[in-house]
Every structure is written in C-alpha cells, then in structure tokens.
Scaffold this motif. Sequence first.
Motif, mmCIF file in Angstrom:
data_model
loop_
_atom_site.group_PDB
_atom_site.id
_atom_site.type_symbol
_atom_site.label_atom_id
_atom_site.label_comp_id
_atom_site.label_asym_id
_atom_site.label_seq_id
_atom_site.Cartn_x
_atom_site.Cartn_y
_atom_site.Cartn_z
ATOM 1 N N UNK A 1 -6.952 5.525 -3.504
ATOM 2 C CA UNK A 1 -6.241 4.421 -3.996
ATOM 3 C C UNK A 1 -6.047 4.056 -2.162
ATOM 4 N N UNK A 2 -5.638 4.199 -1.700
ATOM 5 C CA UNK A 2 -4.777 3.183 -0.396
ATOM 6 C C UNK A 2 -6.170 2.617 0.174
ATOM 7 N N UNK A 3 -7.378 2.453 0.418
ATOM 8 C CA UNK A 3 -8.255 1.839 0.069
ATOM 9 C C UNK A 3 -8.627 0.805 -1.138
ATOM 10 N N UNK A 4 -7.955 0.825 -2.262
ATOM 11 C CA UNK A 4 -8.088 0.005 -2.534
ATOM 12 C C UNK A 4 -6.580 -1.328 -2.149
ATOM 13 N N UNK A 5 -5.945 0.121 -2.176
ATOM 14 C CA UNK A 5 -4.410 -1.021 -2.367
ATOM 15 C C UNK A 5 -4.653 -1.887 -0.840
ATOM 16 N N UNK B 1 -6.271 -9.247 -7.131
ATOM 17 C CA UNK B 1 -6.014 -9.482 -8.038
ATOM 18 C C UNK B 1 -5.007 -10.026 -8.251
ATOM 19 N N UNK B 2 -3.822 -8.887 -8.615
ATOM 20 C CA UNK B 2 -2.138 -9.363 -8.636
ATOM 21 C C UNK B 2 -1.939 -10.328 -7.625
ATOM 22 N N UNK C 1 0.521 -0.886 -0.485
ATOM 23 C CA UNK C 1 -0.445 -0.255 0.192
ATOM 24 C C UNK C 1 1.016 1.053 -0.159
ATOM 25 N N UNK C 2 2.266 1.571 1.010
ATOM 26 C CA UNK C 2 2.501 2.418 1.082
ATOM 27 C C UNK C 2 3.575 2.890 -0.001
#
Lengths: 297, 523
Positions: free
Chosen positions: B456-460, B465-466, B309-310
């Motif tokens: 983006x933070x929430x997504x990460x 998937x990846x 995330x970071x």
Amino acid sequence: MKTQTYDHNGDPVGFLQKFLRPQTFGKFAFYLMLAGIFFYTVFPFFWAVNTSLKTEQQAIQSTSYVNTHPTLVNYKAVFNNEQFTHALLNSTIVSSISVLVSLLIGSFAAYALGRVKFRGRMLMMYAILAMTMFPQISILSGLFGIVRELDLAGNILSLVISYPIFTLPFTVWVLTAFFKGLPGELEQAALVDGASPFQVFYRILLPLTMPALVTTGLLTFIAAWNEYLFALTFTSTNADSYTVPVSIALFSGEVSFQDPVAERMAAAVVVTVPLVILVLFFQRQIIGGLTAGAVKG
Amino acid sequence: MSSKELDIYGRRDPTRQEQNFIYAAAIFLIAVGLGAITVLIYFILTNSTIKDAIDGDGSVVLAFLDAFGISVPVLTTVMGLVIARLGFQLLRHRTITAARWTVVAFTWMTVGSLVIGIARFFTVGQPDKIAGESGFQFANAITSSSSFFLIAIPLALSWLGMSSIVNTLFHGEESLSSSNSRVAWNLLIPTVALLLVVAVRPLEETFVTSVTNKRFASGDQKVEFVGLDNYKNLLTVRMDIVDCKKDEAGNCEVNERTGKTMWELINRDLLEKGYRTADVYSIGNGRGVAFSGTDEGFILATFNTLRFTLSSVVLELLLGIIIALVVNSSFKGRGVMRAAMLVPWAIPTVVSAKLWDTMLRDNTSGIINKFALDVGLVDQSKAWLTEAGLQMNAIIAVDVWKTAPFMALLVLAGLQTLPSDIYEAAQVDGASRIRQFFSITLPLLRPTIAVALVFRTLDALRVFDVFQVLLGRQRLSMATYNYEQLISNRDAGYASAIGVVIFVVIFIFTAIYMRILGIESEQ
C-alpha cells in the motif's frame, strides 16, 4: 418502589444489563457493524445508480434521498455519445490484447520460474518482483518521448505497446505462484515416459493451470481496463483514442455548457457493472490470485 | 556406407549434404552475430546528431545516449558475440549442447524478426498527418518491414533444419543442469525481451533526458546537456525559523478566509537566490519552520504525497483489520459480504473518483453535504474539494473507501490460515477475546500485515488518479506534479528528473519489501 434483581454474583440485573450481556449485545452489535460495513462499501455505487436515473436538472438541484421519477434518458444519451462508445471499444481492444500477450508470454516465463531449476532463477524472480512494483510515472516522460518519436501519440497502439510494463510482470508473478503449487509427480512421470519439457508444459501443466490462467487473465484485464496515467498522457490529444477512464474523466455530455453530472454517472455505471458482475462471479478466484503472491511469504 | 551406421545413442554421421547444411547454418550464425554489431557501428557512425557533436556542436556522449541509449548497443554487442561464438562452436565440433543452443538462437531470431517486421509494418504505416497523408500507408509499411520478413525465411529454415537433425547427428550427453538452464532461458527470452523494450528502454531514456533541457514541441530547439541542474533545482531545500506577522497588539495575524497564521518572508537575499517558501509549520511562541526551496511546488507536492501516504495507509490498515475481524466470524450471507467488499476495488479509480466528486459537490446537490446538514454535522455546506483545509481529508477518505475493503480481504485471507487450536487453548486458559487478539492474532498476522503495508505504501507514494481527477492542478502529488511538468509545461527534462526521483524512492521501498518478504524458495 423499584425492585432490583440480582444475579448469582450479586450484581444488579436490568434491561440494560441484560442487553449488555455478551450474547445479546454481541449479536446486536455484530449485525449492526456488518450492516455498517455493507453500507459503507456499497453506498457510493448505489448513489451512482441513483444519480444516473435522474434528469440533469434533478441531479444538480438540492438532492433528495429518494428519486421519485427515475428516467433512463441518461443511458440513452450515453450510448449515443460517440466519444464514449469509442472508448468502450478502445478499452476492450487494448485490454484484450494486453491480456493475450501477457498470458501467452508470461505463462512460458512462469513455467520456467516455477518449475525448472536453473542458474539465475533467483535473480530473475527478484527482477520480476521488482518490476511488479515498477512506478509507471517514472518512465512516463521517457516513454512519451518514444511514443512521440514513433508518431503514436493519440493512437491506441501506444497503449498496446506500453501496457505490458505492468501486466506482464504481474502475470508472471501470479502464475509462478500457481505453477509452484502444482504437484511434481505428474511432470516427473511424463519426463520418465520420454516427453520433452515443452510437451510437459503444453500437455500436462497448462491444462492444470487453466483456472489460474482465467483468474490471472481477469485480473490483468481489470488492471488494463482501469489504467489511467498512460492513457491520459498518450491519448488525450485525440478523442477517438480515449479509453474508458480517460473518457469518464474528460466526459463532455450533449449539453456542452454545463457539467453533465447525471450523464457521467450513467457512463460510470455502464463501465462498472460488467466489472462488478465479473468480480461477483469470480470473487473466490480473484482473492486467491491476489493473495497468491502476497500472503504466502 | 559407414556413415549410415548408428552409435549406441541412435546417432549417425552426417551425409555430405547434411554436413554442408551444418556449415551453412554455422556461417549464417556468425554472419548474423557479427553483422548485427557491424550494423550497429554503421548506424552510430552515420548518425547525424553524433556527427554534429563530433564537429564540436554539443556533447558526443549525450548525443550517443540520446540516439541509442545504453541497453540497445550493449545488448546488441553481447548477443552478437554470443551468437557468433555459437557459430564457431558449431563449425568445429558437433556437440549436442551447441546444436541445441543453435536451435534456441534460430527460434528466437525468427520470432524476433517477424515481430519487429510486424511492429514496423504497423508503426510506419500510420498516416503522417503533418505530411497530409490519410489512410494506412501500405507502400511505406511494406518497404520498411519487408527486410525483416525476408531475413525470417532463412532463419526459419535453419531453425527447422537444425531441429530435425539435432538428435540424430550430434554427439555427447548434455548434463541435466545445462539442459535445464537452456529450457528455462528459452522460455524466459520473450518476457525478458519484451520487458527490456517496454520498461528498461524508456527508463534509461528518462535517465538520459533528466540531465538535459529537452522540451516537447518547441520546434528545433537544441537539446543541451545541463548536468545535474534539474536535480539541483528540484532537491534544494532549506529550513528557516520565521516569525509570524504581528498586529499592533503583538498577536499573530490570522488570515480570515483560511484561518491560517500569516508568516514573515524568509531573508531577502535568499529570495533573490531563488528560494521560495512552500509551507510553514508552527513550533509555538509565534515562530515557525519555513520549508523553502528553488522549486516550492515540488516540496509541496512531496508534503502532500507524504501526508496522503501516511494517513491513508494507517487508516486503511486499521479499518481493514476491523472489517476483516468482523467478517471473519461465520454468519449467513458471508459470501455476499465478501463480494460487496470487492466492489470498491473493482470500480476503476477514475470512476470512483468521479463518483465521489458527485457525492462531494459543494452545495446540497452533493449527498455528503445534504446528509451532514440534515444530521447537523455542519451548519452550512462545505466545499470539500476546493477548500484548502478539506482537500486532503476528502482525497484520503476516497482512497480509504476504495482500498480498506481490499486490505480487509488480504487480512481475511491471512486470518483463515491461522490454526484454530491455539484459540481453543487460549479459551480454556481463560484469555479474553481482546487478549487473544493482541497475543495471538496480531503476532501471527504480522507477515501478512507487513506485506500489505509495504504494498500500500508503494501504491500511495505514486498516487496519481485520485489527485488528478479530484483536485486537478489545485493541489498536486509527486506524480501529478510530474505529469503537469511534462504535459502542461512541456518540460521533458525536468519531468524526467522528477520521474527519476520517484523511481529512486520506490526502489528503496521495494528493496525493503524484498528484505521483509524474501522470495519463498528452497534457499
């Protein structure tokens, strides 16, 4: 003997200095950066196309930058692969239903939230916004339990009933932003003329939001088409119910003992090209739709 | 005769027939409302797991929650009472508000029973493979759904009947605010109902399962209430100072293959209590902090997720701003450029992961290795996805490629809302381009960047998937750890607890996000 020229400030001027002048250097560096960005974003897709045009042998041998003998054999194989063609059909069905349901139900809600002042509106807005960020993984085990209870594991119905979790809040949120942006005069005039709120919605506002509906539908379609977590969890027991991402992830080619690299890339290109074309066509609307909720704040 | 006279609003008194219809509709409402509650109570009392629990075989509360959840009984009761009350109102007064709400109630009850009927038709009709059925089971489907279709008929008739007389027979004026709120809730009911079914119900199911030892596909294993054991196991973490393993010369030993320092184990009695070390971080002088816990896999998954995330969010933001600033200038082919930037976003994450998987192949058939070798960046090809030290970098690179251009488009949209006169003024005052960027662009873009950042933070944080496609079980994120517990270990109770933990983390971030953004409104 070198002759050194000097500019009006008394600083030396040479080729490099000329080049480093803001105008020339700036322009050169700018186009270089543009080329770099373009290359960075597009190259992997280009490479997928390139790999898909190789034979399986070429794909796993030491690679060369240029493919001298392009072949369509992988595309032929992909369209003869039943698992993959089923997946295309499944994804189309699931995504289309998700879009229709979300637009139908979501446009009502968005009209209420964007156009009608009522008690509890703020609460609903916050609830919907929170839902757009709802982590799917959190409910995976609960939902899987329900899916198993309903005996829907390995059936695309399980996806049809679970996809509104992310498609519906998103649709409502984006459409609410669009409804808010419409001028209020039309609606007031119609109300004064004695139209009911429903008539206002159907006859006046819905036609005006048609472009927004198309954009939102497209975004929802892409979201449903690309969804992987639920699809993998609920359908992996039955190859007939795979969606496109699951099919690509668990791809097995015609030759089962080796990893079918080139064939998988052909499948990847097949599912990506329609999306890329759609995106190129609707890029302005897509960016507008995605930023409608986010940037206005 | 007098009953045909119209009042000033064009309303008249009902005929005897119409009055009877209103009474019938009102009694029907009361019957439906109270009937729903009765049916609920009947189901609860006859439920076999609850009966077993009452006979002293397990927890009654758990059995109830497992079978019915919270939202369904609460909502059935509340809605039942509301509908019955509406019926009583209609019985006593002919007020327009009650009449209009009655129309709303009948509308959605009709639609609801039809939808439930259709849903039951399709789910019950699915062939039961264990029972050896094949093909669609029409008989079963029709028997189990017919009652819902049958009740839809009187509901629809009442709906049509009420809406035809509502404006001619009912008295009083409705205030604007009450009519607005009726219209709004009328429109919101389908969304609210659908979200309750598809999101709230599974969520509470997850909460309930998280305090049990439920497993999937384990025959008739008894589901038992285990309290907070799952959470305790998941979240017990401790930090200890450990020394590195010393060779004879007193230097720290290094694992030759991975190049990592080797550490002593934590205390024996801690190990006996079930603590396992997830990772050790060196603090110098041959000492390190060991993070240990009862579930070291989850600790590792959390570290992986936080690192991902970071790094990915910071890189995406920086790269996104740079790309946006470059593309924001006017040049020929800007449309093409913007379209090119949408390409990574449009490619499904799974596909892009597989695509990078091909590019990152660990011999020279992978273009990245081939290129790095040709240019001389590496002296032998690297196993980007299997070498522990490279995995995170590879994953982050893939995610940055997919998301940075999209981030750039968001920033670009923000840039285009900035007024140009400020820049002209700055130009006149002789501020350099760099100065302009830091003193004007960046502060004005702050809201856009803040929003993009939190999104983006929430997504990460929930990345799945990846990790799943590129690393499989080699290295897990929180989400893939949850998936593995659920699917590979079939441990539904434990997986649910992980799901709840992720939910709480995301919820906190969402709350922060809403504080930052607020909802643009007339507040």
